[in-house]
Write an enzyme that holds these catalytic residues in place. Structure first.
Site, PDB file in Angstrom:
ATOM      1  CE  LYS A   1      -3.921   2.076   2.501  1.00  0.00           C
ATOM      2  NZ  LYS A   1      -4.808   1.969   3.668  1.00  0.00           N
TER       3      LYS A   1
ATOM      4  CB  SER B   1      -8.104   3.815   2.676  1.00  0.00           C
ATOM      5  OG  SER B   1      -7.244   3.234   3.652  1.00  0.00           O
TER       6      SER B   1
ATOM      7  CB  SER C   1      -8.393   0.933   5.607  1.00  0.00           C
ATOM      8  OG  SER C   1      -9.144   2.115   5.640  1.00  0.00           O
TER       9      SER C   1
END
Lengths: 466, 98
Positions: free
Chosen positions: A74, A149, A173
């Site tokens: 990420k 996210s 997330s």
């Protein structure tokens, strides 16, 4: 293919890491124009690393438990020499000088970092639509959101653009996008995975976790990235071997908190109940549970996370790194213009709300009250785990919706996290697994602190039910 | 909005504390959104927290000490590599006074 199978094949000589990386990049070439799961891809670096792994194996060495496996990280997690943008304009050119602890661990375990996955700006969002680099789309249906996210990480694993990806979970997330993209996501116990090198959003809530194709890969990756790290003062665990002890275990008592059933789409209720029934057939007992403070968990979470965000994001002044306004004025004016030009609407909204909740006159009413609710909730969870082995609930109250459908209704998006955020408030571990293959519905199993083994074993039993 | 909690003037003031300069249109858009969210936050008023201590973090640690040993540090060049404005090996900040 699952990472544990991939690495076995590479070690057995049935595949080489170079071939595996090439195949993943073929998938990326095919899907990326529709999905946009990656912000940065580093194919040549990945292939160089793969060649080293192949050479080591040829020389009879064992490069580690993730040998030769392509991994997406990420873009809120620092990678030395590889851009880390956090999905934000302000960090669009930022190249970290160091690897996050988790990235170090992955590299030491023989994993190959192939690129940085798209995410909501500074991890603020539930759909991966707030990224400065454009939204990610759900590989199961590109008209739909992938969740957020860590949407890029979940999407990449879902379409075969990585064997494993790391995400971060402040209020769901990892679990939300894993559920929407029909993959597995583990949010570990707070402190069991170092946050060193994770760009901070809400420091008392943030936790890095793996997004994988199956439960076995979640155990494998968790073993690699967890452990004590003196660079993170909240680090609180030593290395353990969850993979070796992974054993399907349906012989458990599961609590079903009534508050985590409220407002859930009937189809999701039905699919998750079917899954629970199958576990019950294998011997699991279930109990309806009442955790009264869950009612206040979401607004309290919003207040705490936004307050911490307003403080954490104060560091983006454009002086040491990040976008800087060309205004060339006095400190305060230039600082304010830099941040106005740097941040997107959602980030601005949360900083303003957090600043308000921490301001004199409102601190007790909002922030302090929310922290008291957190204390109540933590005690109620501890009490609950005296009665049950784990809690179980749907991961998300609804299925993925269309891109753009809710982006202008922030409150509705915050409310979508209702089933996820209580776990972050109390620091417990939680795993989501898909109810069925390619079905964008997740079921989450929540454990007591440091009970990752227990929830992995329950998840494994559930995964094996058809 | 039945019970307006935050006004345009307050948003402007808070944004100056937060060092984010917002234009008039942004402030106008933000006010109803923030009021709706703050209304939702009021849900916490219903919780009985009499005598309950605030819990800042769940890890239970207070202070974590380490030996004050000298370790390797980042080079000056590395430290400056992401800054847009530098001069003579330093970060160049905006001017603090006229």
């Amino acid at each position: 293919m699952e990472a544990w199978k991939t690495t076995q094949r590479i070690k057995n000589g049935e595949d080489t890491s170079v071939e595996v990386v090439e195949r993943v990049f073929e998938n990326i070439k095919k899907h990326e124009k529709n999905v946009n799961a990656y912000i940065t891809l580093e194919k040549e670096k990945a292939l160089n690393q793969a060649r080293k792994i192949d050479k080591a194996i040829k020389n009879g060495e064992d490069p580690g438990p993730l040998a030769g496996v392509p991994i997406g990280i990420k873009d809120s997690i620092s990678t030395a020499g590889m851009k880390t943008t956090c999905g934000s304009k302000t960090l669009q050119n930022y190249i970290p000088p160091y690897d996050a602890y988790t990235v170090q661990q992955i590299k030491e375990a023989g994993g190959i970092v192939i690129g940085k996955t798209n995410c909501d700006e500074f991890c603020m969002g539930s759909t991966t639509e707030t990224s400065y680099f454009g939204e990610t789309r759900n590989p199961l249906n590109p008209d739909l959101v992938p969740g957020g996210s860590s949407g890029g990480s979940a999407a990449a694993v879902s379409y075969g653009g990585a064997s494993i990806a790391l995400g971060s979970d402040t209020g769901g997330s990892v679990r939300c996008p894993a559920a929407f993209c029909s993959v597995v996501g583990l949010k570990p116990t707070y402190g069991s995975v170092s946050r060193h090198g994770l760009v901070a959003y809400g420091s008392s809530l943030d936790q890095i976790g793996p997004i994988t194709q199956d439960v076995k890969d979640a155990a494998l990756t968790y073993d690699v990235i967890s452990g004590n790290d003196p660079q993170d003062p909240t680090s609180n665990t030593t290395k353990q071997n969850h993979l070796q002890n992974l054993e399907p275990d349906p012989d458990v008592t599961l609590g079903i908190p009534k508050q985590l059933q409220e407002g859930v789409d009937p189809e999701i209720k039905q699919k998750t109940n079917e899954k629970i029934d199958k576990l019950r057939d294998l011997g699991a007992e279930t109990k309806r549970i009442d955790i009264p403070s869950l009612e206040y968990a979401l607004p309290a979470y919003c207040i705490i996370s936004m307050s911490e965000a307003s403080s954490n994001l104060a560091r983006y002044d454009g002086v040491r790194y990040g976008h800087r306004s060309k205004s060339n004025e006095d400190w305060n004016t230039e600082f304010s213009k830099t941040r106005a030009e740097s941040f997107g609407d959602e980030v601005k909204r949360r900083i303003i709300l957090g600043t308000y909740a921490l301001s004199a006159g409102y601190y007790d009413r909002y922030y302090n009250k929310a922290l008291k609710i957190r204390n109540l909730l933590t005690k109620e969870f501890k009490q609950t785990f005296k009665e049950v082995d784990a809690l179980i609930s749907p991961t998300m109250p609804y299925k993925p919706f269309e891109i753009g459908e809710k982006i202008n209704d922030p409150l509705s998006l915050y409310m979508g996290d209702a089933l996820n955020v209580p776990v972050n408030m109390v620091g417990n571990p939680s795993i989501t697994i898909p109810t069925n293959k390619n079905e964008p519905i997740g079921i989450q199993i929540i454990g007591d602190h440091h009970q990752e083994q227990k929830i992995l074993n329950i998840a494994k039993a559930m995964e094996e039910t058809k | 909005m039945a019970n307006e909690k935050i006004t345009e003037e307050e948003v402007e003031s808070i944004s100056s504390f937060a060092r984010i300069s917002l234009d008039d249109d942004e402030i106008e858009d933000l006010v109803p959104q923030l009021n709706e969210i703050l209304d939702y936050f009021d849900k916490i008023d219903e919780a009985d927290t009499e005598g309950v201590e605030p819990l800042f973090g769940v890890h239970g640690k207070k202070n974590v000490f380490r030996d004050d040993d000298v370790g390797e540090s980042m080079s000056q060049e590395t430290a400056l590599q992401n800054a847009e404005k530098t001069e003579d090996g330093y970060f160049k900040s905006p001017r603090v006074r006229d």
